[in-house]
Design a protein around this motif. Structure first.
Motif, PDB file in Angstrom:
ATOM      1  N   ASN A 175      -3.815-135.799  27.858  1.00 29.14           N
ATOM      2  CA  ASN A 175      -4.138-135.670  29.286  1.00 29.14           C
ATOM      3  C   ASN A 175      -2.905-135.733  30.179  1.00 29.14           C
ATOM      4  O   ASN A 175      -3.021-136.016  31.373  1.00 29.14           O
ATOM      5  CB  ASN A 175      -5.135-136.759  29.700  1.00 29.14           C
ATOM      6  N   SER A 177      -0.550-134.050  32.355  1.00 26.08           N
ATOM      7  CA  SER A 177      -0.494-132.765  33.057  1.00 26.08           C
ATOM      8  C   SER A 177       0.898-132.149  33.044  1.00 26.08           C
ATOM      9  O   SER A 177       1.041-130.921  33.033  1.00 26.08           O
ATOM     10  CB  SER A 177      -0.972-132.932  34.505  1.00 26.08           C
ATOM     11  N   ASP A 202      -5.645-126.044  32.732  1.00 27.99           N
ATOM     12  CA  ASP A 202      -5.874-127.319  32.036  1.00 27.99           C
ATOM     13  C   ASP A 202      -5.137-128.455  32.740  1.00 27.99           C
ATOM     14  O   ASP A 202      -5.662-129.565  32.885  1.00 27.99           O
ATOM     15  CB  ASP A 202      -5.406-127.226  30.575  1.00 27.99           C
ATOM     16  N   GLN A 205      -6.947-129.602  35.779  1.00 33.78           N
ATOM     17  CA  GLN A 205      -8.125-130.412  35.523  1.00 33.78           C
ATOM     18  C   GLN A 205      -7.755-131.888  35.391  1.00 33.78           C
ATOM     19  O   GLN A 205      -8.589-132.759  35.617  1.00 33.78           O
ATOM     20  CB  GLN A 205      -8.837-129.923  34.258  1.00 33.78           C
ATOM     21  N   HIS A 208      -5.461-132.300  40.037  1.00 36.45           N
ATOM     22  CA  HIS A 208      -5.878-131.128  40.793  1.00 36.45           C
ATOM     23  C   HIS A 208      -4.978-130.801  41.976  1.00 36.45           C
ATOM     24  O   HIS A 208      -5.004-129.689  42.493  1.00 36.45           O
ATOM     25  CB  HIS A 208      -7.309-131.317  41.312  1.00 36.45           C
ATOM     26  N   LEU A 319     -13.281-119.983  35.288  1.00 35.99           N
ATOM     27  CA  LEU A 319     -12.863-121.297  35.775  1.00 35.99           C
ATOM     28  C   LEU A 319     -12.538-121.261  37.263  1.00 35.99           C
ATOM     29  O   LEU A 319     -12.895-122.162  38.020  1.00 35.99           O
ATOM     30  CB  LEU A 319     -11.650-121.793  34.978  1.00 35.99           C
ATOM     31  N   LYS A 323     -14.213-123.151  40.540  1.00 33.22           N
ATOM     32  CA  LYS A 323     -13.426-123.895  41.520  1.00 33.22           C
ATOM     33  C   LYS A 323     -13.736-123.420  42.936  1.00 33.22           C
ATOM     34  O   LYS A 323     -13.872-124.214  43.865  1.00 33.22           O
ATOM     35  CB  LYS A 323     -11.933-123.744  41.236  1.00 33.22           C
ATOM     36  N   SER A 328     -16.130-127.181  39.826  1.00 30.39           N
ATOM     37  CA  SER A 328     -15.223-127.802  38.871  1.00 30.39           C
ATOM     38  C   SER A 328     -14.833-129.190  39.332  1.00 30.39           C
ATOM     39  O   SER A 328     -14.570-129.416  40.512  1.00 30.39           O
ATOM     40  CB  SER A 328     -13.949-126.957  38.715  1.00 30.39           C
ATOM     41  N   LYS A 329     -14.802-130.104  38.420  1.00 25.95           N
ATOM     42  CA  LYS A 329     -14.400-131.472  38.745  1.00 25.95           C
ATOM     43  C   LYS A 329     -12.980-131.674  38.275  1.00 25.95           C
ATOM     44  O   LYS A 329     -12.686-131.581  37.089  1.00 25.95           O
ATOM     45  CB  LYS A 329     -15.331-132.476  38.062  1.00 25.95           C
ATOM     46  N   PHE A 330     -12.081-131.933  39.211  1.00 26.53           N
ATOM     47  CA  PHE A 330     -10.679-132.144  38.879  1.00 26.53           C
ATOM     48  C   PHE A 330     -10.346-133.612  39.090  1.00 26.53           C
ATOM     49  O   PHE A 330     -10.534-134.151  40.169  1.00 26.53           O
ATOM     50  CB  PHE A 330      -9.778-131.259  39.752  1.00 26.53           C
ATOM     51  N   ASN A 331      -9.860-134.261  38.047  1.00 29.74           N
ATOM     52  CA  ASN A 331      -9.513-135.680  38.124  1.00 29.74           C
ATOM     53  C   ASN A 331      -8.030-135.847  38.353  1.00 29.74           C
ATOM     54  O   ASN A 331      -7.217-135.119  37.793  1.00 29.74           O
ATOM     55  CB  ASN A 331      -9.910-136.391  36.824  1.00 29.74           C
TER      56      ASN A 331
END
Length: 344
Positions: A175, A177, A202, A205, A208, A319, A323, A328-331
């Motif tokens: 994870n 980024s 990716d 995600q 964001h 994707l 958005k 889309s859920k971006f953490n």
């Protein structure tokens, strides 16, 4: 008597803030800690506190006095190296880290890693690679060292080695980024634009609101002629960094690639902070695009991008569509910058 270092440093720092006298602080450490074995950790802990507050002058004074008294301390040499790194005196930082490696109390893994970062700052990529390989031999799961090795390979032009190294780091930290983005940039440089775009997605995600990644995504989408999706990426980036000249330049060029000449003209006119020279160059490029668009040779439009039908492109469109619709859920993720770090 043994002193509990943490509350001692807290008490020392609070009094120091009132006095703003580093000589007093040094005397306080010497007078109140009877065990010599505890004095060096006190110097180290207090220097970290000062460095965190960006009080570079007093950090330097503290460590300098500490090294006069405890000249064989690798821990103090390490902290001096970090100070010199942060203040961009890289040659002295390297000297401090090298000296620390020769001491009995050296934290070899951490010191070599910091030396590698310093060598990278000085353009000594080969030395950095050697440092990092030694670190990784000691700790094969040290993600920061593996990712930094990928960076060193990239700077050396060894893109295949860099890509494999980043992939190794990603397995350990899926994870991250920055690692995902770095893989994307290498794929982009190798002409794998669709795969690069997927990696940038990716990365988004995880984090964001990363302007660099959004800009990279926009550039990759332009390469596969997905102009409308690229505009979305650039728009998102500009919301967070509206005065970023390079970002605006890329966006304007994207508009030209998509034959959005009216939007280009409107945007170029409204932007106030780009230099006249840059505006003139962009306008010259726009004039060339318009001439081509008006010629008989430009009968087929590039705007739709219908020539790219691969699964990667379809995934990109899906994707981005999510958005756009807010599905889309971006953490948020943690950004890891190139800086002196301690191995946790």
């Amino acid at each position: 008597a043994t002193v509990d270092i943490e509350p001692f440093i807290e008490e020392l720092y609070n009094e120091y803030k009132i006095r703003a006298n580093i000589e007093w602080a040094i005397a306080y450490i010497e007078e109140n800690i009877s065990k010599i074995s505890q004095r060096v950790p006190a110097y180290v802990a207090f220097s970290k506190r000062l460095l965190k507050e960006k009080n570079y002058k007093h950090t330097n004074n503290l460590l300098g006095e500490g090294l006069k008294k405890y000249s064989e301390s690798g821990a103090l040499m390490m902290e001096m190296g970090k100070l010199k790194y942060v203040t961009q005196i890289y040659s002295e930082a390297a000297d401090s880290f090298i000296a620390a490696l020769k001491t009995k109390d050296a934290k070899r893994q951490e010191t070599l890693y910091n030396l590698a970062l310093t060598n990278l700052q000085m353009g000594k990529e080969e030395e950095a690679v050697a440092n990092l390989k030694e670190v990784i031999n000691m700790n094969s799961t040290y993600v920061n060292a593996i990712a930094t090795l990928g960076l060193a390979y990239k700077r050396l032009g060894k893109k295949n080695e860099a890509l494999e190294t980043y992939k190794r780091a990603l397995k350990l930290s899926p994870n991250d980024s920055d690692i995902i983005n770095n893989i994307g940039t290498i794929l982009y440089e190798q002409g794998e634009y669709e795969k690069a775009a997927l990696h940038f997605l990716d990365a988004l995600q995880v984090k964001h609101d990363d302007v660099e990644v959004l800009s990279n995504l926009g550039n990759a989408l332009v390469k596969v002629q997905k102009y409308q999706q690229a505009w979305v990426a650039f728009d998102e980036a500009l919301k967070m960094s509206p005065a970023n000249p390079k970002l605006i330049e890329n966006y304007l060029l994207c508009l030209l690639d998509g034959r959005e000449f009216d939007k280009f003209d409107d945007m170029l006119q409204k932007i106030k902070f780009l230099s006249i020279d840059t505006k003139n160059k962009l306008q010259a490029v726009a004039d060339e695009y318009k001439a081509i668009a008006n010629s008989d040779a430009d009968k087929t439009t590039r705007r739709s991008g219908t020539g790219v039908k691969s699964p990667e492109t379809k995934a990109i469109r899906a994707l981005l569509r999510k958005k756009l619709k807010g599905k889309s859920k971006f953490n948020k993720g943690k950004n890891v910058d190139l800086a002196v770090k301690e191995n946790n």
